[in-house]
Design a protein around this motif. Structure first.
Motif, PDB file in Angstrom:
ATOM      1  N   TYR A 138       1.371   7.373 -47.964  1.00  0.00           N
ATOM      2  CA  TYR A 138       0.270   8.176 -48.510  1.00  0.00           C
ATOM      3  C   TYR A 138      -1.011   7.359 -48.549  1.00  0.00           C
ATOM      4  O   TYR A 138      -2.080   7.837 -48.147  1.00  0.00           O
ATOM      5  CB  TYR A 138       0.657   8.663 -49.919  1.00  0.00           C
ATOM      6  N   CYS A 139      -0.921   6.121 -48.986  1.00  0.00           N
ATOM      7  CA  CYS A 139      -2.089   5.232 -49.053  1.00  0.00           C
ATOM      8  C   CYS A 139      -2.673   4.984 -47.658  1.00  0.00           C
ATOM      9  O   CYS A 139      -3.893   5.001 -47.473  1.00  0.00           O
ATOM     10  CB  CYS A 139      -1.677   3.922 -49.709  1.00  0.00           C
ATOM     11  N   LEU A 140      -1.820   4.749 -46.683  1.00  0.00           N
ATOM     12  CA  LEU A 140      -2.284   4.553 -45.307  1.00  0.00           C
ATOM     13  C   LEU A 140      -3.002   5.795 -44.785  1.00  0.00           C
ATOM     14  O   LEU A 140      -4.085   5.709 -44.206  1.00  0.00           O
ATOM     15  CB  LEU A 140      -1.107   4.225 -44.388  1.00  0.00           C
ATOM     16  N   ALA A 141      -2.392   6.960 -45.012  1.00  0.00           N
ATOM     17  CA  ALA A 141      -2.977   8.211 -44.505  1.00  0.00           C
ATOM     18  C   ALA A 141      -4.314   8.510 -45.174  1.00  0.00           C
ATOM     19  O   ALA A 141      -5.264   8.940 -44.512  1.00  0.00           O
ATOM     20  CB  ALA A 141      -2.005   9.366 -44.724  1.00  0.00           C
ATOM     21  N   LYS A 142      -4.413   8.289 -46.477  1.00  0.00           N
ATOM     22  CA  LYS A 142      -5.674   8.538 -47.171  1.00  0.00           C
ATOM     23  C   LYS A 142      -6.750   7.559 -46.692  1.00  0.00           C
ATOM     24  O   LYS A 142      -7.923   7.934 -46.574  1.00  0.00           O
ATOM     25  CB  LYS A 142      -5.498   8.431 -48.682  1.00  0.00           C
ATOM     26  N   GLY A 143      -6.381   6.322 -46.405  1.00  0.00           N
ATOM     27  CA  GLY A 143      -7.339   5.354 -45.879  1.00  0.00           C
ATOM     28  C   GLY A 143      -7.867   5.765 -44.513  1.00  0.00           C
ATOM     29  O   GLY A 143      -9.067   5.668 -44.248  1.00  0.00           O
TER      30      GLY A 143
END
Length: 117
Positions: free
Chosen positions: A68-73
């Motif tokens: 999720y963190c990667l995708a939001k970044g």
């Protein structure tokens, strides 16, 4: 109540992974990587964001939260920088977590001695 929500959601994600580890012959590393990819995919289709809003750290702490963190970044970097954000966004979004993992692994390597097999 937020602690209970986080505990239940995070616990369910961990229970699912543990069942896969115990009941299948799939390598645990593949399950962990699948969780990261699942976090990215669920974020891309808009399913993971409501779960994060509901459960907080219960949804962001497991490896699906890393996805999720990667995708939001990536999403943020694309909106700010255009297509180059596809390359830079994931690392920018997850830089804190990656740095902590590297730092703690280094500290552990100084404290403990590895044994070759």
């Amino acid at each position: 109540m937020s602690y209970i929500k986080a505990f239940v959601v995070g616990g369910l994600l961990c229970i699912i992974a543990q069942i896969f580890i115990d009941k299948t012959k799939v390598n645990p590393a593949r399950i962990l990587v699948s969780y990261v990819v699942l976090g990215v995919a669920l974020t891309a289709i808009g399913v993971y964001e409501p779960l994060v809003k509901f459960a907080g750290c219960g949804a962001t702490t497991p490896l699906t939260g890393f996805g999720y963190c990667l995708a939001k970044g990536v999403e943020k970097a694309i909106s700010e920088n255009g297509p180059i954000g596809i390359i830079t966004g994931g690392l920018t979004g997850a830089a804190g977590g990656i740095t902590c993992a590297m730092l703690f692994a280094y500290i552990a390597s100084l404290i403990f001695k590895g044994h070759p097999k």
